[in-house]
Design a protein around this motif. Structure first.
Motif, short mmCIF file in Angstrom:
data_model
loop_
_atom_site.label_atom_id
_atom_site.label_comp_id
_atom_site.label_asym_id
_atom_site.label_seq_id
_atom_site.Cartn_x
_atom_site.Cartn_y
_atom_site.Cartn_z
N GLY A 154 101.60 105.22 62.89
CA GLY A 154 102.47 104.49 64.56
C GLY A 154 102.88 103.17 63.98
O GLY A 154 102.28 102.08 64.48
N PHE A 155 104.15 102.47 64.41
CA PHE A 155 104.46 101.91 64.06
C PHE A 155 105.50 101.09 65.18
O PHE A 155 106.23 102.13 65.89
N THR A 156 105.81 99.70 65.71
CA THR A 156 106.28 99.48 66.64
C THR A 156 107.34 98.70 65.27
O THR A 156 107.00 97.72 65.23
N HIS A 157 108.90 99.90 65.29
CA HIS A 157 109.68 98.34 64.77
C HIS A 157 110.24 96.69 65.30
O HIS A 157 110.24 96.52 65.89
N GLY A 158 110.30 95.82 63.56
CA GLY A 158 110.60 94.98 64.22
C GLY A 158 112.38 94.55 64.08
O GLY A 158 112.85 95.66 63.54
N PRO A 159 113.11 93.49 64.27
CA PRO A 159 114.46 93.21 63.93
C PRO A 159 115.18 93.47 62.58
O PRO A 159 115.59 95.06 62.66
#
Length: 176
Positions: A154-159
């Motif tokens: 599970g990832f919180t994606h960066g720009p």
């Protein structure tokens, strides 16, 4: 049942007796089939676009095989390793799909050296940022999500992840 009950901390892992699951098996078999098709396609290398097609299939092989192994992983470190392998293929997919479409439609003149340089540089930048996650440009944070049969990431994606997604979709539009 709450979603947070499925998450494991970064130091926890899922213990299973059989890491090969049906999803991994399907992905690994598919990866092998794609690799065999890439090798077979080289028999026709005098046809326009064959080398690009073979490279595209090799990228798909790397991505699909890496994903198959990622789904067998049960630790964040192992999942991140396989994601790095996957991105060796993923990063070049938009460039190769565009190049194949250009070859296939007889518009090879569109592939100017400067454009090829920009597309390859974009792919290499994506790989570098994914490998290093410098400044959390690719992933802000990650965790494991436990299901009965798999441990998923599970990832919180960066720009930069989103930049890559937008460019990929633009390349797909220009390829169609």
């Amino acid at each position: 049942f709450k979603p947070e009950d499925l998450c494991l901390s970064l130091n926890e892992s899922r213990k299973t007796s059989d890491p090969l699951n049906v999803y991994s098996a399907i992905l690994l078999i598919t990866a092998l089939a794609v690799l065999l098709l890439a090798v077979y396609s080289l028999r026709f290398r005098k046809s326009p676009g064959t080398s690009t097609f073979a490279l595209l299939l090799c990228s798909i092989f790397i991505y699909t095989g890496g994903y198959g192994f990622e789904l067998m992983a049960d630790r964040v470190e192992t999942i991140l390793f396989w994601l790095k392998i996957e991105y060796l293929g993923i990063a070049f997919l938009p460039t190769l799909i565009f190049a194949l479409a250009v070859h296939y439609t007889g518009r090879k003149r569109w592939l100017k050296p400067w454009l090829v340089f920009v597309l390859v540089a974009f792919s290499l930048t994506t790989i570098l940022l994914q490998f290093t996650n410098a400044g959390h440009l690719f992933y802000r944070e990650y965790a494991l999500i436990q299901t009965p049969s798999l441990t998923l990431s599970g990832f919180t994606h960066g720009p930069w992840y989103w930049v890559h997604q937008v460019v990929t979709n633009i390349m797909l539009v220009f390829s169609s």
